[in-house]
Design an enzyme around this catalytic site. Structure first.
Site, PDB file in Angstrom:
ATOM      1  N   ASP A  47      54.879 -52.005  68.545  1.00  0.00           N
ATOM      2  CA  ASP A  47      54.228 -52.153  69.850  1.00  0.00           C
ATOM      3  C   ASP A  47      54.598 -53.501  70.455  1.00  0.00           C
ATOM      4  OD1 ASP A  47      51.695 -51.033  71.577  1.00  0.00           O
ATOM      5  OD2 ASP A  47      51.731 -53.222  71.521  1.00  0.00           O
ATOM      6  N   TYR A  52      55.646 -60.072  76.508  1.00  0.00           N
ATOM      7  CA  TYR A  52      55.698 -60.803  75.228  1.00  0.00           C
ATOM      8  C   TYR A  52      57.001 -61.596  75.093  1.00  0.00           C
ATOM      9  CZ  TYR A  52      51.933 -57.527  73.862  1.00  0.00           C
ATOM     10  OH  TYR A  52      50.793 -56.764  73.816  1.00  0.00           O
ATOM     11  N   LYS A  77      55.528 -52.079  77.502  1.00  0.00           N
ATOM     12  CA  LYS A  77      54.528 -52.022  78.585  1.00  0.00           C
ATOM     13  C   LYS A  77      55.055 -52.684  79.848  1.00  0.00           C
ATOM     14  CE  LYS A  77      51.141 -52.779  74.913  1.00  0.00           C
ATOM     15  NZ  LYS A  77      51.713 -53.825  74.042  1.00  0.00           N
ATOM     16  N   HIS A 110      50.311 -52.042  81.640  1.00  0.00           N
ATOM     17  CA  HIS A 110      49.660 -52.994  80.740  1.00  0.00           C
ATOM     18  C   HIS A 110      48.194 -53.276  81.100  1.00  0.00           C
ATOM     19  CE1 HIS A 110      51.019 -56.395  77.832  1.00  0.00           C
ATOM     20  NE2 HIS A 110      49.747 -56.128  77.637  1.00  0.00           N
TER      21      HIS A 110
HETATM   22  P1  NDP Z   1      45.164 -58.681  65.621  1.00  0.00           P
HETATM   23  O1  NDP Z   1      43.748 -58.283  65.683  1.00  0.00           O
HETATM   24  O2  NDP Z   1      46.193 -57.758  65.079  1.00  0.00           O
HETATM   25  O3  NDP Z   1      45.165 -60.052  64.849  1.00  0.00           O
HETATM   26  C1  NDP Z   1      46.305 -60.769  64.551  1.00  0.00           C
HETATM   27  C2  NDP Z   1      45.825 -62.015  63.809  1.00  0.00           C
HETATM   28  O4  NDP Z   1      45.283 -61.640  62.543  1.00  0.00           O
HETATM   29  C3  NDP Z   1      46.945 -62.973  63.565  1.00  0.00           C
HETATM   30  O5  NDP Z   1      46.404 -64.273  63.732  1.00  0.00           O
HETATM   31  C4  NDP Z   1      47.310 -62.728  62.099  1.00  0.00           C
HETATM   32  O6  NDP Z   1      47.763 -63.935  61.522  1.00  0.00           O
HETATM   33  C5  NDP Z   1      45.987 -62.309  61.497  1.00  0.00           C
HETATM   34  N1  NDP Z   1      46.135 -61.369  60.391  1.00  0.00           N
HETATM   35  C6  NDP Z   1      46.938 -60.272  60.342  1.00  0.00           C
HETATM   36  N2  NDP Z   1      46.806 -59.637  59.172  1.00  0.00           N
HETATM   37  C7  NDP Z   1      45.915 -60.337  58.445  1.00  0.00           C
HETATM   38  C8  NDP Z   1      45.367 -60.186  57.142  1.00  0.00           C
HETATM   39  N3  NDP Z   1      45.727 -59.165  56.362  1.00  0.00           N
HETATM   40  N4  NDP Z   1      44.470 -61.110  56.718  1.00  0.00           N
HETATM   41  C9  NDP Z   1      44.118 -62.144  57.508  1.00  0.00           C
HETATM   42  N5  NDP Z   1      44.588 -62.333  58.743  1.00  0.00           N
HETATM   43  C10 NDP Z   1      45.483 -61.451  59.223  1.00  0.00           C
HETATM   44  O7  NDP Z   1      45.555 -59.134  67.126  1.00  0.00           O
HETATM   45  P2  NDP Z   1      46.713 -58.791  68.131  1.00  0.00           P
HETATM   46  O8  NDP Z   1      46.292 -59.375  69.418  1.00  0.00           O
HETATM   47  O9  NDP Z   1      48.033 -59.201  67.623  1.00  0.00           O
HETATM   48  O10 NDP Z   1      46.652 -57.204  68.295  1.00  0.00           O
HETATM   49  C11 NDP Z   1      47.571 -56.306  67.686  1.00  0.00           C
HETATM   50  C12 NDP Z   1      48.600 -55.827  68.682  1.00  0.00           C
HETATM   51  O11 NDP Z   1      47.969 -55.229  69.823  1.00  0.00           O
HETATM   52  C13 NDP Z   1      49.432 -56.937  69.321  1.00  0.00           C
HETATM   53  O12 NDP Z   1      50.361 -57.526  68.454  1.00  0.00           O
HETATM   54  C14 NDP Z   1      50.024 -56.214  70.507  1.00  0.00           C
HETATM   55  O13 NDP Z   1      51.074 -55.377  70.084  1.00  0.00           O
HETATM   56  C15 NDP Z   1      48.810 -55.406  70.968  1.00  0.00           C
HETATM   57  N6  NDP Z   1      48.051 -56.118  72.034  1.00  0.00           N
HETATM   58  C16 NDP Z   1      47.934 -55.487  73.269  1.00  0.00           C
HETATM   59  C17 NDP Z   1      47.220 -56.063  74.285  1.00  0.00           C
HETATM   60  C18 NDP Z   1      47.087 -55.333  75.571  1.00  0.00           C
HETATM   61  O14 NDP Z   1      46.585 -55.920  76.554  1.00  0.00           O
HETATM   62  N7  NDP Z   1      47.507 -54.103  75.665  1.00  0.00           N
HETATM   63  C19 NDP Z   1      46.575 -57.386  74.142  1.00  0.00           C
HETATM   64  C20 NDP Z   1      46.730 -57.966  72.819  1.00  0.00           C
HETATM   65  C21 NDP Z   1      47.422 -57.328  71.824  1.00  0.00           C
HETATM   66  P3  NDP Z   1      49.217 -64.029  60.784  1.00  0.00           P
HETATM   67  O15 NDP Z   1      50.242 -63.610  61.795  1.00  0.00           O
HETATM   68  O16 NDP Z   1      49.311 -65.455  60.412  1.00  0.00           O
HETATM   69  O17 NDP Z   1      49.135 -63.108  59.615  1.00  0.00           O
END
Ligand code: NDP
Length: 278
Positions: A47, A52, A77, A110
């Site tokens: 995704d 991004y 998106k 988006h």
């Molecule tokens: P998430 O809820 O997936 O959280 C990501 C965070 O959690 C990062 O800081 C990561 O740190 C940490 N993390 C991941 N796995 C673990 C684990 N097993 N244990 C502890 N910490 C963990 O947030 P996102 O905002 O990234 O949401 C996921 C996806 O949704 C995005 O990447 C994007 O593709 C989409 N998105 C879409 C939006 C929209 O408006 N349509 C807005 C925001 C996101 P680390 O990398 O250090 O592991």
């Protein structure tokens, strides 16, 4: 071994892997390596989004992987400044060029940006983008009920997907019910709460994790899956991305699910789609 990931049938007949990998805030310079790690770990659903700035890195990782195109599910998106008919046509062409693909599996608007009042026009352009074969399925993100009702009434396509902020402390029950009624599958963004709330320390999650012998993040991902939500946690760490996909060897009991259902508290981590103006 590549884990076997269940799929969800969309309202247009296409299947989407229920668990994928998100790349929001993945540094463009590191995206190729991180997405390569994710593909190596077994993820087949990616995704991304034009905003991004990392579609090229995603595309390079796909090309390098040698994985057949039909085994991958790629979402991108359309950014807010590209809403409008011609801008949408130009935006998908640019995204496809950056990704190095002929088509994406899923193209999403988006944000609705109701203040611009162009999302219905943009949705009609999305139908043309799909009909031209540049996106297999089309959908929206951050759309509320009124926005969904407007595009359903004004077009001949019900969105296949609404991608929403959704995690245990922000559960979007009304929109999920509306989606179920209209055949719109729900994707969760920020499924782990982006680390902004101490989800992993909440007793309903931490105690469940300890009882099963998994991590709190795995419990949260499992809650999404068992709730019928499509989910794609992001991680830069190859260990965490491997753990996040290793969630098919255990199940949450009805009581454990209910305890997490009870955490809904209206805690947003992102912007309100009604008022966002970025
Ligand atoms: P998430 O809820 O997936 O959280 C990501 C965070 O959690 C990062 O800081 C990561 O740190 C940490 N993390 C991941 N796995 C673990 C684990 N097993 N244990 C502890 N910490 C963990 O947030 P996102 O905002 O990234 O949401 C996921 C996806 O949704 C995005 O990447 C994007 O593709 C989409 N998105 C879409 C939006 C929209 O408006 N349509 C807005 C925001 C996101 P680390 O990398 O250090 O592991």
């Amino acid at each position: 071994m590549t884990p076997s990931i269940p799929t969800v049938k969309l309202n247009d007949g296409h299947d989407i892997p229920q668990l994928g990998f998100g790349v929001f805030k993945v540094d463009p310079d590191e995206t190729e390596r991180i997405v390569s790690d994710a593909l190596e770990a077994g993820y087949r659903h990616l995704d991304t989004a034009a905003i991004y700035g990392n579609e090229e890195g995603v595309g390079r990782a796909i090309a390098k992987s040698g994985i057949p195109r039909d085994e991958l599910f790629i979402t991108t998106k359309l950014w807010n400044s590209d809403q409008g008919t011609q801008s949408a046509f130009d935006a998908i062409d640019l995204s496809l060029e950056k990704l190095g693909l002929d088509s994406v599996n899923l193209y999403l608007i988006h944000w609705p940006r109701p203040d611009l009042d162009r999302y219905l026009e943009t949705w009609l352009a999305m139908e043309q983008i799909r009909d031209a074969g540049k996106a297999t399925s089309i959908g929206v993100s951050n759309f509320h009920r009124s926005h969904l009702e407007k595009i359903i009434a004004g077009s001949s396509t019900v969105p296949a997907i609404d991608q929403l902020e959704l995690h245990p402390t922000f559960q979007q029950r009304e929109l999920r019910a509306f989606g179920a009624e209209h055949g719109i599958a729900i994707e969760a963004w920020g499924p782990l709460g982006q680390g902004k709330y101490d989800l992993f320390g909440m007793p309903a999650i931490a105690e469940t994790a300890a009882a099963i012998g998994v991590t709190p993040a795995q419990v949260v991902i499992r809650w999404h899956l068992q709730s019928g939500i499509i989910v794609f946690p992001k991680s830069n760490s190859s260990d965490r991305m491997r753990a996040n996909i290793d969630v098919f060897g255990f199940e949450l009991s009805p009581e454990q699910m209910a305890a997490i259902d009870a955490l809904d508290a209206g805690n947003r981590v992102g912007s309100d789609p009604e008022t966002a103006t970025f």
